[in-house]
Write a protein that holds these residues in place. Structure first.
Motif, PDB file in Angstrom:
ATOM      1  N   VAL A   1      14.155  15.939  13.342  1.00 26.36           N
ATOM      2  CA  VAL A   1      14.201  17.221  14.062  1.00 26.36           C
ATOM      3  C   VAL A   1      12.809  17.543  14.597  1.00 26.36           C
ATOM      4  CG1 VAL A   1      14.649  19.690  13.844  1.00 26.36           C
ATOM      5  CG2 VAL A   1      16.081  18.047  12.611  1.00 26.36           C
ATOM      6  N   PRO A   2      12.686  17.851  15.864  1.00 32.75           N
ATOM      7  CA  PRO A   2      11.342  18.136  16.424  1.00 32.75           C
ATOM      8  C   PRO A   2      10.685  19.315  15.719  1.00 32.75           C
ATOM      9  CG  PRO A   2      12.972  17.830  18.160  1.00 32.75           C
ATOM     10  CD  PRO A   2      13.738  17.904  16.878  1.00 32.75           C
ATOM     11  N   ASN A   3       9.371  19.174  15.515  1.00 30.20           N
ATOM     12  CA  ASN A   3       8.545  20.226  14.914  1.00 30.20           C
ATOM     13  C   ASN A   3       9.049  20.648  13.534  1.00 30.20           C
ATOM     14  OD1 ASN A   3       7.031  20.306  17.344  1.00 30.20           O
ATOM     15  ND2 ASN A   3       8.531  21.716  18.248  1.00 30.20           N
ATOM     16  N   SER A   4       9.622  19.686  12.798  1.00 28.77           N
ATOM     17  CA  SER A   4      10.130  19.983  11.456  1.00 28.77           C
ATOM     18  C   SER A   4       9.053  19.652  10.431  1.00 28.77           C
ATOM     19  CB  SER A   4      11.392  19.174  11.167  1.00 28.77           C
ATOM     20  OG  SER A   4      11.806  19.373   9.830  1.00 28.77           O
ATOM     21  N   LYS A   5       8.686  20.633   9.604  1.00 23.72           N
ATOM     22  CA  LYS A   5       7.639  20.420   8.618  1.00 23.72           C
ATOM     23  C   LYS A   5       8.112  19.538   7.463  1.00 23.72           C
ATOM     24  CE  LYS A   5       5.271  24.793   9.581  1.00 23.72           C
ATOM     25  NZ  LYS A   5       4.776  26.074   9.011  1.00 23.72           N
ATOM     26  N   ASP A   6       9.383  19.664   7.088  1.00 28.15           N
ATOM     27  CA  ASP A   6       9.897  18.866   5.964  1.00 28.15           C
ATOM     28  C   ASP A   6      10.579  17.581   6.412  1.00 28.15           C
ATOM     29  OD1 ASP A   6      11.910  20.124   7.246  1.00 28.15           O
ATOM     30  OD2 ASP A   6      12.925  20.910   5.455  1.00 28.15           O
ATOM     31  N   GLN A   7      10.340  17.170   7.668  1.00 28.58           N
ATOM     32  CA  GLN A   7      10.854  15.913   8.217  1.00 28.58           C
ATOM     33  C   GLN A   7      12.376  15.814   8.051  1.00 28.58           C
ATOM     34  OE1 GLN A   7       8.574  12.862   6.229  1.00 28.58           O
ATOM     35  NE2 GLN A   7       6.898  13.016   7.702  1.00 28.58           N
ATOM     36  N   ARG A   8      13.068  16.796   8.557  1.00 31.45           N
ATOM     37  CA  ARG A   8      14.531  16.797   8.491  1.00 31.45           C
ATOM     38  C   ARG A   8      15.087  15.773   9.479  1.00 31.45           C
ATOM     39  NH1 ARG A   8      16.671  22.695   9.319  1.00 31.45           N
ATOM     40  NH2 ARG A   8      18.616  21.551   8.939  1.00 31.45           N
ATOM     41  N   VAL A   9      16.163  15.092   9.061  1.00 30.63           N
ATOM     42  CA  VAL A   9      16.796  14.049   9.867  1.00 30.63           C
ATOM     43  C   VAL A   9      17.784  14.690  10.826  1.00 30.63           C
ATOM     44  CG1 VAL A   9      18.231  11.991   9.834  1.00 30.63           C
ATOM     45  CG2 VAL A   9      16.504  12.325   8.068  1.00 30.63           C
ATOM     46  N   LYS A  10      17.626  14.372  12.107  1.00 36.30           N
ATOM     47  CA  LYS A  10      18.551  14.880  13.113  1.00 36.30           C
ATOM     48  C   LYS A  10      19.730  13.933  13.283  1.00 36.30           C
ATOM     49  CE  LYS A  10      18.771  16.138  18.017  1.00 36.30           C
ATOM     50  NZ  LYS A  10      17.995  16.236  19.297  1.00 36.30           N
ATOM     51  N   SER A  11      19.437  12.622  13.380  1.00 37.49           N
ATOM     52  CA  SER A  11      20.502  11.628  13.538  1.00 37.49           C
ATOM     53  C   SER A  11      19.991  10.274  13.072  1.00 37.49           C
ATOM     54  CB  SER A  11      20.969  11.545  15.000  1.00 37.49           C
ATOM     55  OG  SER A  11      19.911  11.058  15.822  1.00 37.49           O
TER      56      SER A  11
END
Length: 846
Positions: free
Chosen positions: A159-169
């Motif tokens: 996910v763009p600009n995600s601090k916790d490095q969330r997975v988008k796909s």
């Protein structure tokens, strides 16, 4: 024998020359007697090899057994990684790990892996139902054991600009199932059956589901796909044999039906074939096991054996036609077998050194052992079986029988009354031979082309600058390639290219190459884990890695719980009574080994898991990580080892595969230097060393530019290149240095005319025989084809282009031969003048 001393020549030079002449004449005399023996007893020398082939060939069929241990075959035999694996296995045996994801970290064990790949542009996370259906189908398999399930995402987009490095796909997911076999033979058989069912299930699921692509891998996949090459190459090897037979037959033919020897070319190839079959029988009788790398032996042995066949044919053509056929066979042996004996000896020395204990790759050692036996039998069959065939062919020629139909050739008067087609079929060359031509064999089409066209063209003064430029280009590309040599530790290079293992590896490399394999970090000595300095050392060692560590989790637990554990008793007490009893931390029990002495508990060993971030060239970076971590285990206060099953194949692989070719090259160089002043002429050995070095470096550099890694097949081809170059350059060079013509140009022309036909015949047959390897869908055969094609091409380039030009303006000089001939001619003219003065009536009579 008379030896004249040149003015100013030292006495030692005369003695060395005498010694060379004595050795040379002694070897020629021995080969002449060998030829006489074969010509007098042809039936015996024909029968013995045939009986040996039948005996050992049938034994080979009964004792055929494939090699089942791929690691033993291609991994370095003596490596530190195997010692580290033994230590890891003794600290954390399999029966202590019953529910751990990485329970089989120190041994591959039995496992099944599957990668599920979504179509381009789709998200694998949105297909959870299909993933779970696949997972449930695997767990419901018959005879399944308790499985350990791991998962990993590939092709991740965050996910763009995600601090916790969330997975988008994500594009792919990898699931691993480890089987608990405990080393039992029964459990191992059940595990093997489960793996077979697993592969069938994945294929079935792939047919049912079109929205996902499934790629599977099990523990025996590499072994299965490694031996698949042999199955795929069987028909292609037979096609290659047919092509070599056809080429040898056609190149040995002539328009002259008396002197043409098509059947001798055919029988020469069959001679090499039965010698290979006999060598294979001996190999299997001595409990040898077949593996796909041995596929190169027929091509290696054929390249050397047919060289001896064509040289004997050329030697027969150089003999005087008016001699009895037995004397002609003996003369051909004395002319050819000296050089062929030397080259066969060098083959045996180089491959014998490759089979020595210094070789650390079992596949290379087994190949070299089998090659040594093949070379010995090849040499024996050439002078016995093929020599007997040459005797019978010579007898037919002396009695004027047709070389194909074996019928009596009619007289010239009878032929003149027959149709043109009959004259063409039955002509013995009497019409083509002029009254001043003493050698009717010069009508052979290759020899005619070399004598009338090629020799004049290649020695032309306008061609030489272009040849020098060509060699500079060749040397530049070779040098550039030698600077880019890449390691060949990747086992995929030895597998069939269309196999499931290769497909799986390609997908894994594309989507799961951002991280290294899980590396086990084993602390094998008691350590003060409660000490802050030890904690800092552990963090420093694990910096740069993604760590799965009980130590780090325990430190976080103490910090969150606000518990102080600054001494040994408190540290271990809280660890055992509180931390390891919580459900989320219970899996760490298998990573710690406790020891109890009285009422006091101690931690004597533990393990962590490290994962390094890598780029696309994951294997190279993993080797670099291994080379950096090992020295730290000796320099730091913490004693540890790092291990992953893949380290067994990577550990010092580059050194293990280069040692055989270095030893073989050193052996060739040593032999040539030791015989520098003994065999024929020192400058011949000097030029041979330069030529072989140029060909070897050229093949090494060009194969690197052709994307060939330095695996065991490439190393075996480099060892063969040494011998193949000597096999073809030695006769040409030795004939040149011994030639007595006035100029170097005339000497190289006579050398090409004498040996060019045999070299061209053999290299052409060799290269044409390689063509079917292109159609075998295997990385192993691709490597074999490329290396052998470069070997034949570079050798042909040196024999027919580079050496004929360079020898015309480099030593040895031919001026002393010219002076000797002038002195002899002047002496002969003086004698004739004296005779005329004493008998003046002779002039009048004339």
């Amino acid at each position: 024998m008379c030896f004249l001393r040149r003015p100013g020549a030292p006495a030692s030079w005369i003695w060395w020359r005498m010694l060379r002449q004595v050795l040379r004449r002694g070897l020629q005399s021995f080969c002449h007697r060998l030829g006489l023996c074969v010509s007098r007893h042809p039936v015996f020398f024909l029968t013995v090899p045939a009986v040996l082939t039948i005996t050992f060939g049938l034994s080979a069929l009964n004792r055929f057994q494939p090699e089942g241990d791929l690691e033993r075959l291609v991994a370095p035999s003596h490596s530190l990684a195997k010692i580290e694996r033994s230590l890891a296995s003794s600290l954390f045996p399999l029966d202590q790990s019953k529910s751990q994801l990485y329970s089989d970290l120190h041994t591959p064990g039995r496992y099944g892996r599957v990668i599920l790949l979504s179509p381009p542009g789709d998200n694998i996370l949105l297909q959870a139902e299909g993933i779970l259906q696949t997972h449930r189908a695997v767990l419901e398999m018959k005879d399944g054991r308790n499985s350990f399930i791991g998962h990993q995402l590939g092709g991740v987009v965050e996910v763009p600009n995600s601090k916790d490095q969330r997975v988008k796909s994500a594009r792919a997911i990898q699931i691993t199932y480890y089987l608990q076999t405990y080393g039992s033979a029964t459990q191992d058989l059940i595990g093997e059956k489960w793996e077979n069912e697993f592969c069938k299930l994945v294929r079935k699921l792939q047919e049912e589901r079109q929205d996902l692509q499934l790629y599977s891998l099990v523990s025996f996949s590499l072994w299965r796909d490694f031996h698949k090459t042999s199955v795929l190459a069987r028909s292609k090897v037979l096609v290659s044999l047919v092509l070599i037979l056809t080429t040898a037959t056609l190149s040995s033919s002539m328009k002259d039906c008396l002197r043409g020897k098509p059947f001798l070319g055919l029988l020469g190839v069959l001679t090499v074939c039965i010698s290979i079959v006999t060598a294979a029988g001996i190999f299997f009788i001595t409990d040898g096991k077949y593996n796909s790398t041995l596929l190169g032996i027929p091509f290696f042995a054929m390249g050397h054996g047919t060289k001896g066949v064509f040289e004997l044919l050329s030697g027969w053509r150089r003999t005087k036609e008016n001699l009895p056929f037995k004397d002609r066979v003996a003369d051909a042996y004395s002319d050819v077998m000296v050089t062929y004996t030397m080259t066969s000896s060098l083959y045996f020395i180089t491959f014998g050194m490759g089979a020595s204990p210094f070789t650390n790759i079992e596949a290379v050692k087994v190949f070299c052992q089998n090659m040594c036996v093949s070379i010995l039998l090849n040499y024996f069959y050439i002078f016995s079986f093929f020599g007997s065939c040459l005797v019978f062919a010579g007898q037919l020629e002396q009695n004027r029988y047709h070389s194909i139909f074996c019928c009596k050739i009619p007289s010239a008067e009878y032929l003149d009354r027959k149709p043109v087609w009959f004259q063409t079929v039955m002509s013995d060359g009497h019409q083509q031979t002029s009254h001043h031509e003493t050698n009717p064999y010069q009508h052979h089409f290759i020899q005619h082309f070399l004598r009338e066209h090629y020799n004049e063209w290649i020695t032309n003064i306008y061609v030489k600058p272009f040849v020098v430029i060509l060699y500079l280009i060749y040397a530049s590309f070779s040098f550039m390639g030698c600077l880019q040599i890449s390691d060949g530790a990747n086992i995929i290079n030895l597998l069939a290219s269309d196999s499931p293992s290769v497909s799986y590896a390609m997908v894994q490399q594309k989507y799961f190459s951002n991280y290294s394999p899980v590396i086990g970090f084993y602390v094998y000595e008691p350590l003060e884990y409660w000490n802050s300095s030890v904690q800092q050392d552990l963090r420093r060692l694990c910096s740069g890695f993604t760590a799965v560590s009980w130590v780090e989790q325990y430190y976080q637990f103490l910090k969150v719980s606000n518990i102080s554990a600054n001494n040994k008793s408190d540290f271990i007490s809280v660890l055992q009574s509180s931390f390891l009893k919580k459900p989320e931390f219970q899996h760490f029990r298998n990573d710690i080994i406790f020891s109890k002495a009285g009422d006091e508990n101690s931690i004597i060993a533990s393990r962590l898991y490290l994962v390094a971030r890598t780029s696309r060239d994951k294997q190279k970076e993993v080797i670099e990580v291994l080379e950096k971590l090992r020295p730290l285990s000796l320099s730091k206060s913490i004693r540890f080892i790092v291990f992953n099953p893949s380290f067994v194949f990577m550990d010092h692989y580059s050194l293990s595969v280069t040692v055989p070719v270095l030893i073989a090259g050193f052996g060739v160089l040593l032999v040539l230097i030791l015989t520098f002043f003994l065999v024929i002429h020192p400058l011949g050995n000097f030029w041979l060393i330069l030529s072989v070095t140029s060909i070897e470096l050229g093949v090494l550099g060009l194969m690197t530019l052709w994307n060939i890694d330095m695996d065991c097949i490439a190393i075996l081809c480099l060892i063969y290149t040494l011998n193949f170059a000597i096999d073809h350059c030695a006769p040409l060079l030795y004939t040149f240095v011994l030639a007595t013509e006035h100029t170097r140009t005339q000497c190289i022309k006579s050398s090409l005319q004498e040996h060019g036909t045999a070299i061209l015949q053999n290299v052409t047959s060799f290269l044409i025989g390689l063509v079917p390897l292109l159609f075998v869908p295997s990385n192993l055969t691709f490597t074999l084809f490329k290396c052998l094609l470069l070997t034949g091409g570079c050798t042909l380039l040196h024999c027919f282009v580079i050496l004929p030009v360079f020898l015309t303006f480099f030593p040895p000089s031919k001026k002393h031969h010219k002076k000797k001939k002038r002195a002899k001619r002047k002496e002969r003219e003086e004698i004739e003048c004296i005779e005329i003065q004493e008998n003046p009536d002779h002039v009048t009579t004339v």
